[in-house]
Write a protein that holds these residues in place. Structure first.
Motif, PDB file in Angstrom:
ATOM      1  N   ALA A  11      43.895  35.179  42.134  1.00 38.66           N
ATOM      2  CA  ALA A  11      43.818  33.727  41.963  1.00 38.66           C
ATOM      3  C   ALA A  11      42.508  33.160  42.501  1.00 38.66           C
ATOM      4  N   THR A  12      42.005  33.747  43.560  1.00 41.04           N
ATOM      5  CA  THR A  12      40.794  33.242  44.210  1.00 41.04           C
ATOM      6  C   THR A  12      39.515  33.706  43.520  1.00 41.04           C
ATOM      7  N   TYR A  13      39.492  34.949  43.127  1.00 39.65           N
ATOM      8  CA  TYR A  13      38.241  35.548  42.640  1.00 39.65           C
ATOM      9  C   TYR A  13      38.230  35.837  41.144  1.00 39.65           C
ATOM     10  N   GLY A  14      39.395  35.851  40.507  1.00 39.20           N
ATOM     11  CA  GLY A  14      39.438  36.142  39.086  1.00 39.20           C
ATOM     12  C   GLY A  14      39.392  37.629  38.787  1.00 39.20           C
ATOM     13  N   THR A  15      39.193  37.939  37.504  1.00 44.43           N
ATOM     14  CA  THR A  15      39.160  39.327  37.043  1.00 44.43           C
ATOM     15  C   THR A  15      38.030  39.491  36.025  1.00 44.43           C
ATOM     16  N   PRO A  16      37.632  40.716  35.727  1.00 40.80           N
ATOM     17  CA  PRO A  16      38.042  41.985  36.354  1.00 40.80           C
ATOM     18  C   PRO A  16      37.399  42.158  37.733  1.00 40.80           C
ATOM     19  N   THR A  17      38.146  42.769  38.631  1.00 40.04           N
ATOM     20  CA  THR A  17      37.729  42.854  40.028  1.00 40.04           C
ATOM     21  C   THR A  17      38.164  44.179  40.630  1.00 40.04           C
ATOM     22  N   TYR A  18      37.264  44.769  41.402  1.00 38.03           N
ATOM     23  CA  TYR A  18      37.629  45.859  42.294  1.00 38.03           C
ATOM     24  C   TYR A  18      37.756  45.304  43.702  1.00 38.03           C
ATOM     25  N   ILE A  19      38.777  45.774  44.413  1.00 43.03           N
ATOM     26  CA  ILE A  19      38.846  45.492  45.841  1.00 43.03           C
ATOM     27  C   ILE A  19      39.179  46.784  46.561  1.00 43.03           C
ATOM     28  N   PHE A  20      38.390  47.066  47.606  1.00 42.60           N
ATOM     29  CA  PHE A  20      38.565  48.274  48.396  1.00 42.60           C
ATOM     30  C   PHE A  20      39.013  47.882  49.806  1.00 42.60           C
ATOM     31  N   LEU A 266      41.841  44.981  39.408  1.00 45.38           N
ATOM     32  CA  LEU A 266      42.593  43.864  38.837  1.00 45.38           C
ATOM     33  C   LEU A 266      42.000  43.480  37.494  1.00 45.38           C
ATOM     34  N   THR A 267      42.839  43.465  36.470  1.00 46.38           N
ATOM     35  CA  THR A 267      42.402  43.112  35.130  1.00 46.38           C
ATOM     36  C   THR A 267      43.446  42.208  34.495  1.00 46.38           C
ATOM     37  N   ARG A 268      43.006  41.325  33.626  1.00 48.81           N
ATOM     38  CA  ARG A 268      43.873  40.264  33.106  1.00 48.81           C
ATOM     39  C   ARG A 268      44.201  40.497  31.627  1.00 48.81           C
ATOM     40  N   PRO A 302      48.675  55.942  35.492  1.00 44.67           N
ATOM     41  CA  PRO A 302      48.423  55.667  36.908  1.00 44.67           C
ATOM     42  C   PRO A 302      49.445  54.675  37.449  1.00 44.67           C
ATOM     43  N   GLU A 303      49.468  54.540  38.758  1.00 42.29           N
ATOM     44  CA  GLU A 303      50.370  53.562  39.367  1.00 42.29           C
ATOM     45  C   GLU A 303      49.825  52.160  39.098  1.00 42.29           C
ATOM     46  N   ILE A 304      50.606  51.337  38.414  1.00 42.14           N
ATOM     47  CA  ILE A 304      50.179  49.982  38.084  1.00 42.14           C
ATOM     48  C   ILE A 304      51.245  48.990  38.512  1.00 42.14           C
ATOM     49  N   GLU A 305      50.848  47.741  38.641  1.00 37.01           N
ATOM     50  CA  GLU A 305      51.776  46.669  39.012  1.00 37.01           C
ATOM     51  C   GLU A 305      51.354  45.386  38.322  1.00 37.01           C
ATOM     52  N   VAL A 306      52.313  44.710  37.685  1.00 38.20           N
ATOM     53  CA  VAL A 306      52.062  43.397  37.098  1.00 38.20           C
ATOM     54  C   VAL A 306      52.251  42.365  38.194  1.00 38.20           C
ATOM     55  N   LEU A 307      51.206  41.570  38.449  1.00 41.46           N
ATOM     56  CA  LEU A 307      51.266  40.623  39.567  1.00 41.46           C
ATOM     57  C   LEU A 307      51.867  39.300  39.115  1.00 41.46           C
ATOM     58  N   ALA A 308      53.057  39.399  38.517  1.00 36.03           N
ATOM     59  CA  ALA A 308      53.778  38.204  38.072  1.00 36.03           C
ATOM     60  C   ALA A 308      55.260  38.526  38.081  1.00 36.03           C
ATOM     61  N   VAL A 344      48.063  39.198  35.372  1.00 35.22           N
ATOM     62  CA  VAL A 344      47.128  40.125  36.027  1.00 35.22           C
ATOM     63  C   VAL A 344      47.844  41.445  36.290  1.00 35.22           C
ATOM     64  N   ILE A 345      47.185  42.525  35.924  1.00 34.78           N
ATOM     65  CA  ILE A 345      47.718  43.862  36.130  1.00 34.78           C
ATOM     66  C   ILE A 345      46.819  44.591  37.123  1.00 34.78           C
ATOM     67  N   CYS A 346      47.450  45.231  38.107  1.00 34.03           N
ATOM     68  CA  CYS A 346      46.725  45.955  39.145  1.00 34.03           C
ATOM     69  C   CYS A 346      46.861  47.458  38.924  1.00 34.03           C
ATOM     70  N   PHE A 347      45.721  48.150  38.860  1.00 36.22           N
ATOM     71  CA  PHE A 347      45.692  49.610  38.840  1.00 36.22           C
ATOM     72  C   PHE A 347      45.375  50.081  40.254  1.00 36.22           C
ATOM     73  N   LYS A 348      46.191  51.006  40.772  1.00 37.95           N
ATOM     74  CA  LYS A 348      46.068  51.427  42.162  1.00 37.95           C
ATOM     75  C   LYS A 348      45.448  52.818  42.273  1.00 37.95           C
ATOM     76  N   ARG A 349      45.200  53.238  43.516  1.00 35.72           N
ATOM     77  CA  ARG A 349      44.649  54.558  43.840  1.00 35.72           C
ATOM     78  C   ARG A 349      43.292  54.795  43.171  1.00 35.72           C
ATOM     79  N   CYS A 350      42.478  53.793  43.116  1.00 34.39           N
ATOM     80  CA  CYS A 350      41.187  53.932  42.424  1.00 34.39           C
ATOM     81  C   CYS A 350      40.018  53.694  43.375  1.00 34.39           C
ATOM     82  N   GLY A 351      40.169  54.126  44.621  1.00 32.61           N
ATOM     83  CA  GLY A 351      39.096  53.943  45.591  1.00 32.61           C
ATOM     84  C   GLY A 351      37.997  54.985  45.507  1.00 32.61           C
TER      85      GLY A 351
END
Length: 397
Positions: A11-20, A266-268, A302-308, A344-351
């Motif tokens: 919500a703050t930064y938008g997408t597409p975004t990587y966060i580590f 994070l991708t939308r 991959p492990e994913i999560e819908v952030l809604a 927004v869909i989050c893909f995990k384990r991508c560090g």
């Protein structure tokens, strides 16, 4: 990071975004330190995720760089040169001259060929600069040298007034099963003993790329997931290191195993299409921005999560990126509740590697912004989105 924190980031930064999340790297390093023999060194292979260099540097004993560009990042981040292992298959006179102008000889340098030995010996003598070197022993691939060449180079190094042989550098691959790791350490132990018997010289140090397993996909086999559990792998490595007594100092070099769990992408959803069954979600990211080891056209999920929060019946969808190629499928047959544009869909384990192994230049799409979650939980933006079309435009335009 938990779901609520990821929602706030989107919500703050938008997408597409990587966060580590540095906290997850810190936790993995604590686990390693607690289980490995007390005198075992840890080295971060920075190719896994250069964004983490300034945050991980104080947590490990060394950083391994494999290119002039990676060394430049370390210079920019003011990393102490004595912490850096300068590796890499393509060393040139000019690149090493630049590196040594910064390091003043501090750190350690790998020799992977007779050409490397010549370059380092020439520069060391020209600058009257002592250098500590590791000879990389090949596992049969293009990296390092065979045993015969190792012995010959070691003799030349011992005759040099400026080069000192610290020991062996070895890396044979990633995602290794425990049996392969144990076999490698047995081979390296035997090599060091043979070297001492034939030359009268002890190889004081082993810099070992363990290549330990990480499970990326929820549909990995039960055996793969079991073998990828971190604690049993570390315990088994610790036991084997306890029997590897031919070297005085042992440093474990890790990239994927150290940082893979720290990354979130994070991708939308930009479009929802039901032109076939399963349907298709078009995302603002794609395979140009994210990649997993062993992943192709979404065949492994991959492990994913819908952030809604959603209710209703489940439907199957293929998650597709923004590229005009049928290869741009991030996951297939994903069961979702009423997906909508803007989700927004989050893909995990991508560090590890995921941010740098994508097809970044294809179709001139943008590179995602990059965020870091520091050890205190605060979020910081490291880089805005970057346009790639400039790569395809003449510099004279």
């Amino acid at each position: 990071m938990n779901t609520e924190a990821l929602r706030t980031v989107a919500a703050t930064y938008g997408t597409p975004t990587y966060i580590f999340d540095v906290r997850e790297v810190e936790a993995r390093i604590r686990l390693l330190r607690s289980l490995l023999p007390e005198d075992t060194g840890l080295c971060f292979a920075v190719k896994a995720n250069p964004f983490l260099i300034p945050y991980v540097a104080d947590m490990v004993d060394r950083l391994e760089v494999c290119s002039p560009g990676e060394y430049e990042i370390c210079i920019q981040e003011q990393i102490a040169p004595e912490k850096i292992v300068v590796s890499g298959v393509n060393k040139t006179y000019e690149s090493m001259k630049r590196i040594l102008s910064y390091s003043k000889g501090a750190g350690i340098y790998t020799i992977e060929s007779e050409e490397h030995a010549k370059i380092l010996r020439t520069l060391a003598e020209k600058n009257q600069m002592p250098l500590s070197v590791l000879i990389r022993l090949s596992s049969g691939n293009q990296f390092g040298v065979d045993a015969e060449t190792f012995f010959r180079l070691a003799k030349e190094i011992q005759e040099s007034p400026y080069l000192t042989l610290a020991g062996v550098h070895y890396y044979a691959g990633t995602q290794k099963r425990q049996s392969k790791l144990e076999k490698e350490l047995d081979t390296l132990t035997a090599f060091a003993k043979t070297f001492e018997e034939e030359t009268g010289t002890v190889l004081n140090e082993l810099e070992y790329g363990a290549g330990m397993k990480v499970s990326y996909f929820i549909n990995d086999s039960e055996k793969d997931q079991r073998e990828s559990e971190p604690e049993p792998q570390i315990q088994a490595l610790a036991e084997k290191l306890g029997t590897c007594d031919a070297y005085g100092k042992k440093t474990i070099e890790l990239g994927r195993f150290l940082v893979s769990m720290s990354g979130y992408y994070l991708t939308r959803v930009m479009d929802v299409k039901r032109t076939a069954q399963p349907g298709f979600l078009i995302l603002d990211g794609g395979i140009h921005q994210i990649n997993y080891y062993g992943w192709m056209m979404g065949m492994k999920q991959p492990e994913i999560e819908v952030l809604a929060e959603k209710d209703g019946d489940e439907e199957l969808f293929h998650l597709c990126g923004s590229l005009c190629t049928v290869n741009d499928v991030l996951a297939r047959d994903v069961a979702l509740h009423d997906p909508q544009k803007g989700d927004v869909i989050c893909f995990k384990r991508c560090g590890a590697y995921a941010a740098t192994e994508g097809m970044a230049m294809f179709l001139s799409r943008e590179l995602p912004q990059v965020l870091i979650c520091k050890t205190d939980g605060k979020i910081e933006k490291l880089r805005d989105q970057m346009e790639t079309y400039l790569f395809h435009v003449s510099a004279t335009t």
